[in-house]
Design an enzyme around this catalytic site. Structure first.
Site, short mmCIF file in Angstrom:
data_model
loop_
_atom_site.label_atom_id
_atom_site.label_comp_id
_atom_site.label_asym_id
_atom_site.label_seq_id
_atom_site.Cartn_x
_atom_site.Cartn_y
_atom_site.Cartn_z
N HIS A 109 47.00 56.32 -73.67
CA HIS A 109 46.47 55.15 -74.36
C HIS A 109 46.62 55.24 -75.89
O HIS A 109 46.37 54.26 -76.58
CB HIS A 109 45.01 54.91 -73.96
CG HIS A 109 44.89 54.27 -72.61
ND1 HIS A 109 44.04 53.22 -72.36
CD2 HIS A 109 45.53 54.51 -71.45
CE1 HIS A 109 44.16 52.85 -71.09
NE2 HIS A 109 45.06 53.64 -70.52
N SER A 112 51.32 52.13 -73.00
CA SER A 112 52.24 52.30 -71.87
C SER A 112 53.68 52.03 -72.30
O SER A 112 53.93 51.21 -73.17
CB SER A 112 51.86 51.33 -70.74
OG SER A 112 50.56 51.58 -70.31
N LYS A 125 47.98 43.03 -60.16
CA LYS A 125 49.24 43.57 -59.65
C LYS A 125 49.00 44.92 -58.96
O LYS A 125 49.56 45.19 -57.89
CB LYS A 125 50.23 43.74 -60.81
CG LYS A 125 51.63 44.10 -60.35
CD LYS A 125 52.65 44.00 -61.48
CE LYS A 125 54.03 44.37 -60.97
NZ LYS A 125 55.08 44.05 -61.94
N GLU A 173 54.66 72.36 -45.83
CA GLU A 173 54.61 70.91 -45.69
C GLU A 173 55.78 70.28 -46.44
O GLU A 173 56.33 70.88 -47.35
CB GLU A 173 53.28 70.39 -46.26
CG GLU A 173 52.08 70.81 -45.44
CD GLU A 173 51.94 70.00 -44.16
OE1 GLU A 173 51.22 68.99 -44.17
OE2 GLU A 173 52.57 70.37 -43.15
#
Lengths: 189, 435
Positions: B219, B223, B247, B291
């Site tokens: 921030h 962005s 969104k 995994e």
């Protein structure tokens, strides 16, 4: 934007008091999200309740053939102590001569035992005051002023029918649901 | 945290004003994820995956806390306590399957999030700190996932613990004592299980803390966006709420469809059947496989089959400088450590891969295939063909970052950048004088 959509009140400041399409979408979306959150919360709440293996232990069978008159045994049911007491004739008589009306939690011996089996007093060994285990079931333990059970923690006295007679406990010792499977076996729960 | 074009927090009702003067928490929320945070207007759906990662972590923490209410970290009962959750605890099957698959989905969304950053140059100035904190989160996630996998105390749990802690024994001199210190013994046992449970419980909260720093660091510059062009004016941005909350909400719905589909219909698809066999310290499974989200790293680990050193001459033994085992471990950690220095390896002034033709080619036809191939090699048995393939892909992976990227940033001729975000979106130039 197509020409036809220009007149639709979807993004414009509608007149005062009218509902915009966007308001509807807002409320609908938040409602669906709320239902979803509620649905997700259900399993998180449900997992706290008794699991199936705990519920599976909800009833036990006890062989009472070896309990002599005047004796009592302690057993465990749902992880709680249970007292099974074979009352003597004197104890039965004593329990019956009490004036029920004067008791804190009025109950007769008949209400607390099975028909024709009134010598078998089956109660939870859990003091109704704060949940301690009263004395009086095992041989040599103090039975209290009324010959039944005595909870030393805060001085609750129970009589031979397991009824509260003196001390802080509010109600009689709980009689669990039980049935005679045969003359010598009872099923608790 | 404050941009000249950000909306200001102005509490309307008296209570909120009273609150704002004493504990401006609503103000913090408003400025972080509310209308007070201006976001580029042109974000695509790749920008959803940060929020989705946060949601996935919250799902893991909530289901994990619940599982811990029923799980017992005791070697003799751990496996059975998991089965108890599956069979006896009300809704326990759902909570465990959600936690199991939640781990996989957490990695899926985080990997997409990382690829977004790699392609659109999110690691470049001025967002290096965001990227570095992100790599820290990634490392913590890997440690947490590994320890969590050990807890059911099945065969894969046990032998996974054996193999992963075995990495540390490759370190010269202190390796073996270090491994025993980590395990609390000579092999995975009660002490190991207990400490892994403790750490598996606490690390997600550490991750949560680093995520807060990650968002804080984001921030400050604000962005990024798909064009890589910096925000120049208010018209380039939209308030986070309601535009990106909506969104992200939609994206979350799509994510949940996939997540529920797997959790309810193929809950064990991503797992390994051997983990339903209780741990047996005396018998190793035929294939020890991690995994799926660790497969590429596992492939790099196994790709080193030859000691590095001076080869044997005639009948004299060679001189081993670095044994293969240590090389594999170094390479595996190196493959992640590379990400720490990425902002300084890629020197191009252009952020977005969209305007970097050469970078784009190497990214889609080099880096991505190499990682996918490594992933396939990681799950295949360690046989000659797969080892050679893993070696080729592994060499490319390292070369991509260490050699190709620095060269590309020197020789590449980027495409012309749009003058502004608004122009990229609307085709009209940005009017700096507009309100």
């Amino acid at each position: 934007m197509a020409e036809a959509e220009k007149n639709l009140p979807h993004d414009t400041d509608a007149q005062e008091g009218t509902v915009r399409r966007r308001d509807f979408i807002n409320i609908a979306a938040v409602s669906v999200a709320g239902v979803g959150a509620g649905a997700a919360a259900l399993p998180l709440v449900r997992q706290m309740s008794a699991s199936d293996d705990v519920l599976a232990q909800a009833s036990i069978e006890v062989d009472i053939a070896s309990i002599e008159v005047g004796q009592a045994i302690k057993t465990s049911w749902r992880k709680q102590p249970v007292f099974i007491r074979n009352l003597t004739a004197e104890e039965i008589a004593e329990a019956k001569k009490v004036d029920v009306a004067g008791l804190r939690d009025p109950q007769t011996l008949d209400e607390r035992t099975q028909p024709n089996k009134e010598n078998w007093l089956v109660t939870l060994g859990v003091c109704t005051h704060l949940g301690c285990v009263p004395l009086g079931a095992a041989a040599g333990e103090v039975k209290g002023e009324y010959g039944g059970y005595f909870c030393p923690c805060h001085g609750s006295h129970y009589d031979t029918a397991g009824r509260i007679r003196k001390g802080p406990a509010p109600t009689n010792l709980v009689v669990p649901e039980f049935t005679f499977v045969s003359d010598t076996v009872i099923k608790i729960g | 945290m404050s941009f000249p074009w950000a909306e200001q927090y102005k509490p309307q009702n008296p209570f909120m004003q009273w609150m704002d003067e004493r504990l401006p928490l609503p103000r913090l929320v408003f400025n972080a994820v509310g209308a007070g945070y201006p976001v580029p207007r042109n974000l695509n759906y790749f920008w959803n995956f940060g929020v989705l990662s946060g949601v996935a972590l919250m799902v893991q923490i909530i289901t994990g806390i619940v599982l811990a209410m029923h799980y017992a970290a005791e070697t003799s009962v751990a496996f059975n306590s998991v089965e108890h959750i599956m069979r006896d605890v009300q809704s326990g099957w759902f909570i465990r399957y959600a936690h199991m698959n939640g781990a996989s989905f957490f990695f899926i969304v985080v990997y997409i999030h990382i690829f977004r950053g790699l392609y659109f140059g999110s690691y470049k100035a001025p967002r290096e700190m965001v990227w570095l904190l992100g790599v820290v989160i990634f490392l913590l996630m890997m440690a947490t996932a590994f320890m969590g996998y050990v807890l059911p105390w099945g065969q894969m749990s046990f032998w996974g613990a054996q193999v992963i802690t075995g990495f540390f024994s490759a370190i010269p001199v202190v390796g073996e004592p270090l491994r025993q210190w980590l395990l609390g013994g000579f092999a995975p046992d009660q002490a190991t299980l207990n400490r892994f449970f403790s750490l598996h419980f606490v690390l997600p909260f550490v991750i949560l803390g680093v995520i807060i720093l990650h968002i804080w660091a984001l921030h400050i510059p604000g962005s990024s966006n798909p064009t890589g062009v910096s925000v120049k004016a208010k018209q380039d941005t939209l308030p986070f709420h309601p535009y990106y909350t909506a969104k992200d909400g939609f994206g979350l719905g799509v994510f949940l469809i996939f997540f529920c589909a797997v959790t309810f219909f193929i809950p064990n698809f991503l797992g390994h059947a051997d983990n339903y066999i209780p741990a047996n310290p005396l018998s190793t499974p035929a294939h020890i496989v991690p995994e799926w989200y660790f497969w590429p790293f596992y492939a790099i680990l196994r790709a080193f089959t030859v000691d590095f050193g001076i080869p044997a001459i005639g009948s004299f033994g060679g001189l081993t400088i670095i044994p293969a085992k240590l090389l594999g471990v170094l390479a595996m950690f190196g493959s992640i450590a590379l990400l720490f220095v990425l902002p300084w390896l890629d020197d191009s002034p252009v952020r977005s891969g969209t305007y970097r033709p050469l970078f784009k080619k190497f990214f889609f036809f080099g880096l991505i295939p190499s990682i996918i191939i490594l992933g396939i090699c990681g799950v295949m048995p360690a046989e000659t063909f797969w080892l050679i393939l893993a070696q080729i892909a592994g060499v490319y992976y390292f070369a991509h970052f260490l050699i190709i990227l620095p060269i590309i940033s020197k020789i590449e001729k980027p495409l012309p950048l749009p003058a502004s975000i608004t122009e990229a979106v609307t085709g009209k130039p940005l009017d700096m004088n507009a309100a």
